[in-house]
Design a protein around this motif. Sequence first.
Motif, short mmCIF file in Angstrom:
data_model
loop_
_atom_site.label_atom_id
_atom_site.label_comp_id
_atom_site.label_asym_id
_atom_site.label_seq_id
_atom_site.Cartn_x
_atom_site.Cartn_y
_atom_site.Cartn_z
N SER A 79 1.81 -3.82 10.04
CA SER A 79 2.23 -5.06 10.12
C SER A 79 1.26 -6.66 9.63
O SER A 79 1.84 -7.85 9.50
CB SER A 79 3.78 -5.36 10.71
N THR A 87 0.56 -11.36 0.27
CA THR A 87 0.78 -11.14 -0.91
C THR A 87 1.68 -12.03 -1.56
O THR A 87 2.73 -11.64 -2.11
CB THR A 87 1.95 -10.31 -0.21
N ASP A 88 1.62 -13.23 -1.70
CA ASP A 88 2.32 -14.01 -2.85
C ASP A 88 2.32 -13.31 -4.04
O ASP A 88 0.74 -12.92 -4.69
CB ASP A 88 1.42 -15.38 -2.30
N SER A 91 6.17 -8.40 -5.56
CA SER A 91 7.42 -7.83 -5.77
C SER A 91 7.64 -7.24 -4.59
O SER A 91 6.51 -7.18 -3.93
CB SER A 91 7.91 -7.34 -6.96
N GLU A 92 8.71 -7.19 -3.83
CA GLU A 92 9.00 -6.42 -2.76
C GLU A 92 8.86 -4.97 -2.39
O GLU A 92 8.21 -5.07 -1.58
CB GLU A 92 10.79 -6.62 -2.61
N ASN A 93 9.31 -4.55 -3.54
CA ASN A 93 8.22 -3.04 -4.22
C ASN A 93 7.33 -3.11 -4.01
O ASN A 93 6.64 -1.89 -3.32
CB ASN A 93 9.53 -3.11 -5.01
N GLU A 94 6.48 -3.98 -4.62
CA GLU A 94 4.81 -3.86 -4.63
C GLU A 94 4.16 -4.71 -2.89
O GLU A 94 3.08 -3.29 -2.59
CB GLU A 94 4.01 -4.66 -5.32
N VAL A 95 4.83 -5.16 -2.14
CA VAL A 95 4.94 -5.34 -0.61
C VAL A 95 5.09 -3.84 -0.41
O VAL A 95 4.11 -3.08 0.67
CB VAL A 95 5.44 -6.83 -0.19
N ASP A 96 5.88 -3.20 0.35
CA ASP A 96 6.66 -1.77 0.77
C ASP A 96 5.49 -0.71 0.40
O ASP A 96 5.06 -0.27 0.79
CB ASP A 96 7.86 -1.41 0.16
N LYS A 99 2.20 -1.36 1.77
CA LYS A 99 1.66 -1.84 3.14
C LYS A 99 2.68 0.20 3.96
O LYS A 99 2.09 0.84 4.49
CB LYS A 99 3.36 -1.91 3.95
#
Length: 125
Positions: A79, A87-88, A91-96, A99
């Motif tokens: 984290s 990460t601008d 998408s939320e999926n791409e950030v996940d 990670k």
Amino acid sequence: MSLTYRIKELADKKKVTFAEIERNTGISNGQIRRWDTSSPKIENIQKVADYFDVSTDYLLGRSEIPTITDVTQEENLSSQIMFRMNTDGLSENEVDELKDEVDRFLRFRRSEIERERELKQDDKA
């Protein structure tokens, strides 16, 4: 490094004797010294590991890292890395996904480091 030698090192650091360890863990008197020539019960190894707050792998010489890897520590590190990354626009999926990839890499590198340590220990023996 033998099991009893590893326990002796931990006992010296904590300034306790084998007898005190045995009393505090409920292990029969004189058992730890006999572990050089006989196989201890698994539950007794676990009791000693818990007493010193180390992993059984460390006691048995299978790891040079005393403590069990805390998954939350790896997640926190992941984290922190993610926080520092830009990460601008993702998408939320791409950030996940990113990670998850960082987590996999950290686990892989940790296992590689541990294996390298073990190889170095084998070379010294």
